[in-house]
Design an enzyme around this catalytic site. Structure first.
Site, PDB file in Angstrom:
ATOM      1  N   GLU A 170       1.446   3.665  -6.064  1.00  0.00           N
ATOM      2  CA  GLU A 170       1.689   5.074  -6.382  1.00  0.00           C
ATOM      3  C   GLU A 170       3.073   5.295  -6.991  1.00  0.00           C
ATOM      4  O   GLU A 170       4.024   4.598  -6.637  1.00  0.00           O
ATOM      5  CB  GLU A 170       1.608   5.908  -5.093  1.00  0.00           C
ATOM      6  CG  GLU A 170       0.257   5.835  -4.439  1.00  0.00           C
ATOM      7  CD  GLU A 170       0.247   6.360  -3.010  1.00  0.00           C
ATOM      8  OE1 GLU A 170      -0.771   6.942  -2.626  1.00  0.00           O
ATOM      9  OE2 GLU A 170       1.236   6.190  -2.281  1.00  0.00           O
ATOM     10  N   ASP A 220      -2.981   8.644   4.674  1.00  0.00           N
ATOM     11  CA  ASP A 220      -2.222   9.131   3.524  1.00  0.00           C
ATOM     12  C   ASP A 220      -2.867   8.732   2.206  1.00  0.00           C
ATOM     13  O   ASP A 220      -2.188   8.550   1.199  1.00  0.00           O
ATOM     14  CB  ASP A 220      -0.757   8.638   3.599  1.00  0.00           C
ATOM     15  CG  ASP A 220      -0.659   7.112   3.638  1.00  0.00           C
ATOM     16  OD1 ASP A 220      -1.712   6.447   3.664  1.00  0.00           O
ATOM     17  OD2 ASP A 220       0.468   6.592   3.630  1.00  0.00           O
TER      18      ASP A 220
HETATM   19  P1  NAD Z   1       1.726  -1.581   9.554  1.00  0.00           P
HETATM   20  O1  NAD Z   1       0.572  -2.292   8.929  1.00  0.00           O
HETATM   21  O2  NAD Z   1       3.023  -2.295   9.699  1.00  0.00           O
HETATM   22  O3  NAD Z   1       1.298  -1.071  11.009  1.00  0.00           O
HETATM   23  C1  NAD Z   1       0.096  -0.409  11.266  1.00  0.00           C
HETATM   24  C2  NAD Z   1      -0.346  -0.710  12.695  1.00  0.00           C
HETATM   25  O4  NAD Z   1      -1.523   0.065  12.946  1.00  0.00           O
HETATM   26  C3  NAD Z   1      -0.693  -2.190  12.928  1.00  0.00           C
HETATM   27  O5  NAD Z   1       0.091  -2.695  13.969  1.00  0.00           O
HETATM   28  C4  NAD Z   1      -2.186  -2.133  13.284  1.00  0.00           C
HETATM   29  O6  NAD Z   1      -2.556  -3.104  14.247  1.00  0.00           O
HETATM   30  C5  NAD Z   1      -2.315  -0.714  13.840  1.00  0.00           C
HETATM   31  N1  NAD Z   1      -3.666  -0.191  13.870  1.00  0.00           N
HETATM   32  C6  NAD Z   1      -4.633  -0.269  12.920  1.00  0.00           C
HETATM   33  N2  NAD Z   1      -5.746   0.351  13.350  1.00  0.00           N
HETATM   34  C7  NAD Z   1      -5.478   0.851  14.583  1.00  0.00           C
HETATM   35  C8  NAD Z   1      -6.230   1.580  15.533  1.00  0.00           C
HETATM   36  N3  NAD Z   1      -7.480   1.922  15.301  1.00  0.00           N
HETATM   37  N4  NAD Z   1      -5.637   1.934  16.701  1.00  0.00           N
HETATM   38  C9  NAD Z   1      -4.335   1.579  16.957  1.00  0.00           C
HETATM   39  N5  NAD Z   1      -3.578   0.860  16.090  1.00  0.00           N
HETATM   40  C10 NAD Z   1      -4.144   0.514  14.919  1.00  0.00           C
HETATM   41  O7  NAD Z   1       1.910  -0.240   8.709  1.00  0.00           O
HETATM   42  P2  NAD Z   1       3.162   0.758   8.684  1.00  0.00           P
HETATM   43  O8  NAD Z   1       4.099   0.382   7.603  1.00  0.00           O
HETATM   44  O9  NAD Z   1       3.680   0.959  10.067  1.00  0.00           O
HETATM   45  O10 NAD Z   1       2.439   2.078   8.181  1.00  0.00           O
HETATM   46  C11 NAD Z   1       1.500   2.734   9.017  1.00  0.00           C
HETATM   47  C12 NAD Z   1       0.747   3.746   8.214  1.00  0.00           C
HETATM   48  O11 NAD Z   1       1.624   4.804   7.834  1.00  0.00           O
HETATM   49  C13 NAD Z   1       0.150   3.213   6.922  1.00  0.00           C
HETATM   50  O12 NAD Z   1      -1.158   3.680   6.791  1.00  0.00           O
HETATM   51  C14 NAD Z   1       1.044   3.765   5.846  1.00  0.00           C
HETATM   52  O13 NAD Z   1       0.359   3.932   4.626  1.00  0.00           O
HETATM   53  C15 NAD Z   1       1.443   5.074   6.470  1.00  0.00           C
HETATM   54  N6  NAD Z   1       2.711   5.623   5.973  1.00  0.00           N
HETATM   55  C16 NAD Z   1       2.778   6.957   5.808  1.00  0.00           C
HETATM   56  C17 NAD Z   1       3.959   7.516   5.374  1.00  0.00           C
HETATM   57  C18 NAD Z   1       4.042   9.007   5.219  1.00  0.00           C
HETATM   58  O14 NAD Z   1       5.004   9.499   4.642  1.00  0.00           O
HETATM   59  N7  NAD Z   1       3.112   9.762   5.745  1.00  0.00           N
HETATM   60  C19 NAD Z   1       5.050   6.724   5.077  1.00  0.00           C
HETATM   61  C20 NAD Z   1       4.970   5.354   5.304  1.00  0.00           C
HETATM   62  C21 NAD Z   1       3.780   4.811   5.763  1.00  0.00           C
END
Ligand code: NAD
Length: 350
Positions: free
Chosen positions: A66, A237
């Site tokens: 993105e 997101d």
């Molecule tokens: P990451 O992959 O490091 O961590 C995600 C965690 O979620 C993993 O540990 C995984 O095991 C866990 N997980 C997956 N499915 C699950 C479930 N059903 N129940 C419990 N845990 C579960 O990712 P990250 O960098 O920490 O990012 C997390 C999310 O936040 C991503 O989807 C990312 O796109 C989003 N994000 C959003 C913003 C925003 O501004 N809103 C900013 C950054 C990241």
């Protein structure tokens, strides 16, 4: 921004991953989270000034890439960011990013920065700034569902801005919870590792969902969410990537950043186009109500908006000269005669 001299423009300050980490330690992470939150909030106050557009997304089976542009009329900024939930299994980050600020007057870049760490900081700072407006007063316990790369930043920002000091952690992968427990030792939290999401939300006044899965998941179902809580839903997101059962949305007051983007990417993609939401900038400048009762469920459907990256980059830029934590990048051609670009290339032969 005043017209810079040509010598200012020859090099672009570049903040590497190493310099960003040094900046975090130099300032202190909680001070930095509070500082970035102030910049994010200040830019929400100036909301109407900004060029706003939903981010430009290129989707693939594995993830999304993105671009997130915005401008306040004097400074232009954009972030390049990806979201690839499958990456962690391959030893790669789910989210990586870099960003740029440019002077609108000349169009010249004035900052290039890593934004993988800065995105985690700005997302956490935004979550905590929003919770300051919406969470029940005196909330000290947060459930943290999803214990990946963003999670410790989320926890520390909620502590730094709102005094949250009890954390109940859950992840489908217990290694992730163990990692977060380890990293958060010694930061002033009472930490509880939980075996189920139901256990994690026990007694929590704030529930953060921060999971990564490329599907419409149900991390929270309706019967799990009690009256009066604040939900900080930031993991969903992308189109087809949500975390909450839609019945929760029907019982909540939903707060968003920029509706045209959130309707595509947020939890509310599950709802009709005219589903009522409140824009956070209006809560912040006092033209819309935030929390109005103890029993209300407030839900921040946070997807991350370009102005938040712009604010975080502004913060970093304002720290450059006092810290010196950057290098000068030779990324702008600078011929003595601006029209003699070819001559400059020829002279380089010798
Ligand atoms: P990451 O992959 O490091 O961590 C995600 C965690 O979620 C993993 O540990 C995984 O095991 C866990 N997980 C997956 N499915 C699950 C479930 N059903 N129940 C419990 N845990 C579960 O990712 P990250 O960098 O920490 O990012 C997390 C999310 O936040 C991503 O989807 C990312 O796109 C989003 N994000 C959003 C913003 C925003 O501004 N809103 C900013 C950054 C990241």
């Amino acid at each position: 921004m005043s017209a810079p001299t040509p010598s200012d423009l020859a090099y672009v300050p570049f903040v590497s991953v190493d310099h960003m980490m040094q900046l975090v330690h130099h300032i202190g992470i909680e001070t930095m989270l509070r500082g970035i939150a102030e910049y994010v909030e200040a830019d929400f106050h100036r909301w109407e000034l900004f060029d706003k557009t939903p981010r430009v997304a290129s989707h693939s089976k594995e993830g999304v890439i993105e671009l997130m542009p915005t401008s306040d009329g004097e400074v232009y900024g954009f972030k390049y960011v990806n979201g690839h939930p499958k990456n962690t299994k391959e030893g790669l980050q789910t989210v990586t990013a870099f960003g740029l600020l440019a002077d609108v007057y000349t169009g010249y870049p004035v900052l290039l920065s890593e934004m993988t760490i800065l995105t985690a900081l700005r997302t956490a700072a935004t979550s905590a700034m929003v919770a300051k407006h919406l969470a029940p007063k005196g909330a000290r316990t947060m459930a943290m569902i999803g214990n990946g790369a963003q999670s410790e930043f989320q926890a520390l920002a909620m502590k730094a801005l709102n005094g949250v000091d009890h954390l109940r952690l859950y992840d489908i992968d217990s290694n992730a919870t163990e990692k977060a427990m380890r990293n958060l030792q010694g930061w002033g939290f009472t930490l509880t590792a939980c075996a189920t999401p139901e256990e994690a939300i026990q007694g929590a006044q704030i529930i953060t969902t921060c999971t990564a899965d490329k599907q419409c998941a149900t991390i929270l179902s309706d019967n799990m969410v009690g009256a009066g809580v604040h939900i900080n839903a930031i993991g969903g997101d992308c189109p087809g990537k949500t975390e909450l059962h839609k019945d929760i949305l029907l019982r909540s007051d939903v707060f968003v950043e920029f509706p045209p983007q959130t309707r595509i990417e947020g939890e509310i993609q599950q709802m009709p186009e005219d589903f009522a939401v409140t824009e956070m900038w209006q809560v912040i400048n006092g033209t819309a109500k935030g929390r109005t009762s103890d029993s209300q469920i407030t839900l921040f459907d946070g997807v991350g908006f370009a102005t938040e990256d712009f604010s975080a980059l502004r913060y970093v830029r304002d720290k450059l000269h006092e810290t010196g934590l950057f290098q000068q990048l030779d990324m702008l051609a600078d011929p003595d005669d601006p029209r003699d670009l070819f001559g400059m290339v020829q002279r380089a032969k010798s």
